[in-house]
Design an enzyme around this catalytic site. Sequence first.
Site, short mmCIF file in Angstrom:
data_model
loop_
_atom_site.label_atom_id
_atom_site.label_comp_id
_atom_site.label_asym_id
_atom_site.label_seq_id
_atom_site.Cartn_x
_atom_site.Cartn_y
_atom_site.Cartn_z
CG HIS A 309 -2.18 1.14 0.89
ND1 HIS A 309 -1.50 2.27 1.39
CD2 HIS A 309 -3.39 0.96 0.31
CE1 HIS A 309 -2.81 2.84 0.64
NE2 HIS A 309 -4.27 2.21 0.58
CG ASP A 366 -8.60 -5.10 -2.33
OD1 ASP A 366 -10.09 -4.58 -1.83
OD2 ASP A 366 -7.83 -3.81 -2.53
N1 CMC Z 1 3.97 -7.89 -4.41
C1 CMC Z 1 5.47 -7.93 -5.42
N2 CMC Z 1 6.18 -6.54 -5.02
C2 CMC Z 1 5.51 -5.61 -4.61
C3 CMC Z 1 4.31 -5.24 -4.56
C4 CMC Z 1 3.41 -6.67 -3.82
N3 CMC Z 1 2.26 -6.03 -4.65
N4 CMC Z 1 3.99 -4.08 -4.40
C5 CMC Z 1 4.82 -3.42 -4.07
N5 CMC Z 1 5.56 -4.39 -4.52
C6 CMC Z 1 8.08 -3.38 -4.50
C7 CMC Z 1 7.76 -2.60 -5.99
O1 CMC Z 1 8.44 -3.85 -6.56
C8 CMC Z 1 8.64 -1.80 -5.00
O2 CMC Z 1 10.05 -2.60 -5.32
P1 CMC Z 1 11.48 -2.15 -5.81
O3 CMC Z 1 11.36 -1.19 -4.19
O4 CMC Z 1 12.34 -3.52 -5.65
O5 CMC Z 1 10.84 -1.39 -6.91
C9 CMC Z 1 8.48 -2.04 -3.91
O6 CMC Z 1 7.57 -2.89 -3.28
C10 CMC Z 1 7.72 -0.11 -3.30
O7 CMC Z 1 6.24 -0.70 -4.39
P2 CMC Z 1 5.77 0.77 -5.46
O8 CMC Z 1 5.11 -0.03 -6.67
O9 CMC Z 1 6.24 1.85 -6.05
O10 CMC Z 1 5.38 0.98 -4.26
P3 CMC Z 1 3.38 1.25 -4.30
O11 CMC Z 1 3.57 2.65 -2.80
O12 CMC Z 1 3.31 2.69 -5.57
O13 CMC Z 1 2.55 1.09 -5.06
C11 CMC Z 1 0.57 -0.49 -4.30
C12 CMC Z 1 1.26 0.47 -3.94
C13 CMC Z 1 -0.32 -0.63 -3.71
C14 CMC Z 1 0.17 -0.07 -6.16
C15 CMC Z 1 1.28 -1.74 -4.99
O14 CMC Z 1 2.15 -2.10 -3.38
C16 CMC Z 1 0.57 -2.64 -5.45
O15 CMC Z 1 0.59 -3.04 -6.77
N6 CMC Z 1 0.31 -4.11 -4.90
C17 CMC Z 1 -0.57 -4.80 -5.35
C18 CMC Z 1 -2.08 -4.28 -6.32
C19 CMC Z 1 -2.79 -4.18 -4.85
O16 CMC Z 1 -2.88 -5.34 -3.64
N7 CMC Z 1 -3.59 -3.25 -4.92
C20 CMC Z 1 -4.46 -2.79 -4.11
C21 CMC Z 1 -4.18 -1.33 -3.54
S1 CMC Z 1 -5.34 -1.40 -1.41
C22 CMC Z 1 -6.46 -1.17 -1.73
C23 CMC Z 1 -6.91 0.33 -2.86
O17 CMC Z 1 -6.09 1.03 -2.72
O18 CMC Z 1 -7.62 -0.02 -3.11
#
Ligand code: CMC
Length: 431
Positions: A309, A366
């Site tokens: 998140h 989720d």
């Molecule tokens: N699985 C594997 N790696 C992950 C995941 C994941 N679910 N989420 C983040 N990472 C890694 C990402 O690759 C990055 O690694 P590095 O620093 O080595 O490049 C690091 O963690 C930081 O991730 P980010 O993508 O920069 O984080 P963000 O804040 O931009 O994204 C997120 C947040 C929720 C979009 C992301 O964690 C994600 O895609 N999660 C899976 C989708 C999900 O469950 N979404 C629902 C969010 S909560 C409800 C809502 O908002 O509706």
Amino acid sequence: MSDTKTVKLVDEPNKRSSELPLLSGTLGPACVDIGTLYKDTGYFTYDPGYGSTASTKSAITYIDGDQGVLLYRGYPIEQLAEKSSFLETAYLLLNGELPSKDQFVKFEDQITHHTMMHESLKDFFKGFHHDAHPMAMLAASVASLSAFYHDDIDVDNAEDRKLAAIRLIAKMPTIAAACFRYSIGWPFRYPRNNLEYVDRFLHMMFEVPSEPLTLSPVAAKALDLLFILHADHEQNASTSTVRLVGSTGANPYASIAAGITALWGPAHGGANEAVLKMLEEIGSADKVETAVKRAKDKNDNFRLMGFGHRVYKNFDPRAKIIREMTHKVLGELGVNDPLLEVAMKLEEAALKDDYFVERKLYPNVDFYSGIIYKALNIPTEMFTVMFAIARTAGWIAHWIEQHETPGARIGRPRQIYTGANVRDYVPADKR
Ligand code: CMC
């Protein structure tokens, strides 16, 4: 809001500087107000994904991501989950205070008497292909409400804004159920005013002409709780979208329809559908390790859906509540879903894996919600629609707050241009 402190930004070589006010809210970190930065220095700021940027002042919802705190209008989500109902929570989000008994009766009555869809909207559905995704139908149908109510709406009139809020919260379940029934070829159901909000929705979803429907209090309570947990989440992608569209003066139905499309993406609300598909794909607890390995592999675009998140870096308080209720609801409904074991093993494996620990990736709202929806017989493609029904309360509360804020301006970010430098047009025969 104390606006007395400042932060000075100095560009020594170019002899430019800006004295920027530091703004503090009731809770949370202070913000540097960069409103005069461009005028003072000629610089923009750059923050793709808005990791360090507050886009607005808001009094609706507060999140402390490090402590795992979520408050609606100051009330902890745990207390609302235990003691409130979705409709009461919607009232709270909209009005800032919990309703008195009389206020709630009036609000519930207003919602109940705005639940019907315009008959012409039913015809609108006939234009969709039978297997259209329900989120596509929902977004289009909500946008089409502008066509039914456009002339009624003066966005600068508080009463009109309130009426739009009532209509949206009231009609969303009716439209959502219609999306589902259309996709499986069932006749639409009219809303039953003798039922409460969630039961009315379940009736519109599952009642068939051939036999009476027995409504389950366990299912209604579970859904009501999920709706409370999903009702608002400050400036997330879909709410920010609603505000951006709203900032142009667009009508509330168009603004909320934009929020629905933003919610649909798998990085946001679409994650609940993606989680269930992922768990089904993993299939059994012994394949969990492979999934975790894949999620860590930077050459593989597979991510653990329902994990991570932007704001929560300790735990998502909503996930904690949902995790507990998943066991309870499945137990009470007598459902034995092997996917629950897969989910639990996946959570356990990820939480002790260095990759997830270092990046502070925890299960989010989720991760478990889909297993409950599935136990309630809600089809996977409808999961994000469920989220949208609940989030409508938050979206419209933000849309109203935006219109009540004096001096609000159209949202208009800038960019760092990385394209070609100025050049002359070359005629086709010379390229
Ligand atoms: N699985 C594997 N790696 C992950 C995941 C994941 N679910 N989420 C983040 N990472 C890694 C990402 O690759 C990055 O690694 P590095 O620093 O080595 O490049 C690091 O963690 C930081 O991730 P980010 O993508 O920069 O984080 P963000 O804040 O931009 O994204 C997120 C947040 C929720 C979009 C992301 O964690 C994600 O895609 N999660 C899976 C989708 C999900 O469950 N979404 C629902 C969010 S909560 C409800 C809502 O908002 O509706």
